[in-house]
Design a protein around this motif. Structure first.
Motif, PDB file in Angstrom:
ATOM      1  N   ALA A   1       2.664   1.537  -3.421  1.00  0.00           N
ATOM      2  CA  ALA A   1       1.926   2.080  -4.482  1.00  0.00           C
ATOM      3  C   ALA A   1       1.574   3.492  -4.255  1.00  0.00           C
TER       4      ALA A   1
ATOM      5  N   HIS B   1       6.515   3.737 -11.634  1.00  0.00           N
ATOM      6  CA  HIS B   1       5.664   2.560 -11.151  1.00  0.00           C
ATOM      7  C   HIS B   1       6.819   1.329 -11.171  1.00  0.00           C
ATOM      8  N   PRO B   2       6.844   0.545  -9.852  1.00  0.00           N
ATOM      9  CA  PRO B   2       7.685  -0.628  -9.694  1.00  0.00           C
ATOM     10  C   PRO B   2       6.693  -1.822 -10.283  1.00  0.00           C
TER      11      PRO B   2
ATOM     12  N   ALA C   1       4.574   5.351  -5.372  1.00  0.00           N
ATOM     13  CA  ALA C   1       4.812   5.253  -7.308  1.00  0.00           C
ATOM     14  C   ALA C   1       3.862   6.227  -7.817  1.00  0.00           C
ATOM     15  N   GLU C   2       2.341   6.164  -7.337  1.00  0.00           N
ATOM     16  CA  GLU C   2       1.327   7.012  -7.965  1.00  0.00           C
ATOM     17  C   GLU C   2       2.033   8.510  -7.732  1.00  0.00           C
TER      18      GLU C   2
ATOM     19  N   GLU D   1       0.913  -1.179   0.057  1.00  0.00           N
ATOM     20  CA  GLU D   1       0.103  -0.060  -0.080  1.00  0.00           C
ATOM     21  C   GLU D   1       0.726   1.161  -0.054  1.00  0.00           C
TER      22      GLU D   1
END
Lengths: 115, 115
Positions: B68, B77-78, B71-72, B65
Motif C-alpha cells: 500500500a 494502485h493494485p 502504491a501510494e 502495508e
C-alpha cells in the motif's frame, strides 16, 4: 442511553470454537442479520458479506488498517479485498465451514469503526 | 554487479497515461512477464496476477502495508485481497482497460519488497 443492537452485539465476547461446533442455520443467521443491516448473506448462507465505497485508495486503506487491528485483537480474521475506492469483506468461521455467532460479533465491531 | 531484470524494471519511471494510450498486446505483455516470473497474465490478457502464501494473518497484513505504501508513492494502485495466510494481487491500468508498462514496473517494485 440504550445501546443500539449493533453496539450490543459488538460488545459480546468472541468465544473459542471447535470443529464440532455446528454452524448457524440460515434462519439463525437471518435473525442475527437484523443487528448488522449493512451486511448480507452469501447465496449459500455460509458467509457474511459487506461492501464499502470510499473516495480513494488512501481512505480504503485507512479502513483496512482499522479492520486488521480489530481482527488481530479478536484473533478472528475476515477476508479483505480493497483497492482504489472500495473495501469488500467476507466473514466465515472456516473451521466449521459456515457462520458462528463470532462472525456476527466481528461484523458488528467493524460497524462501530468510523467509515 | 549487474542489476537483475526485475530490479532494472522496478527502477523505471511510472509515466502518466491517458485514456488514448493503447494497452499492451498479449505478445508485449508476455515478453515483459519474463522480468517478473512470479506473476501471471489473466486468461483475457488484461490483468497481472500474483499470489503469495504467508504463515498467518499478521505476515499477510505486513506485506499489504508495504504494498500500500508503494502504491501510494507511485500513485498506481493494485487490487489487493488478503486474509489469514495469503495475499493476492491484481494490476491493471483501469483507464485503458488493460496493461501498460507501468503495471509491470509496479509488479517489479512489489517483487523488491521483502516477503
Amino acid at each position: 442511553m440504550p445501546l443500539s443492537a449493533t453496539t450490543a452485539l459488538a460488545r459480546e465476547v468472541i468465544v473459542p470454537c471447535s470443529r464440532d461446533t455446528p454452524a448457524l442455520t440460515r434462519a439463525e443467521s437471518e435473525s442475527l442479520l437484523a443487528q448488522i443491516p449493512k451486511w448480507t448473506l452469501s447465496p449459500d448462507g455460509t458467509t457474511l458479506l459487506r461492501s464499502c465505497v470510499l473516495p480513494d485508495f488512501a481512505s480504503a486503506y485507512a479502513l483496512v488498517e482499522r479492520i486488521a487491528a480489530l481482527a488481530e485483537a479478536a484473533d478472528h480474521h475476515p477476508d479483505i479485498a480493497f483497492g482504489w475506492g472500495y473495501v469488500r469483506l467476507k466473514l466465515q468461521t472456516h473451521s466449521i465451514g459456515g457462520l458462528h455467532r463470532n462472525d456476527f460479533i466481528m461484523a458488528a465491531r467493524i460497524e462501530t469503526l468510523p467509515h
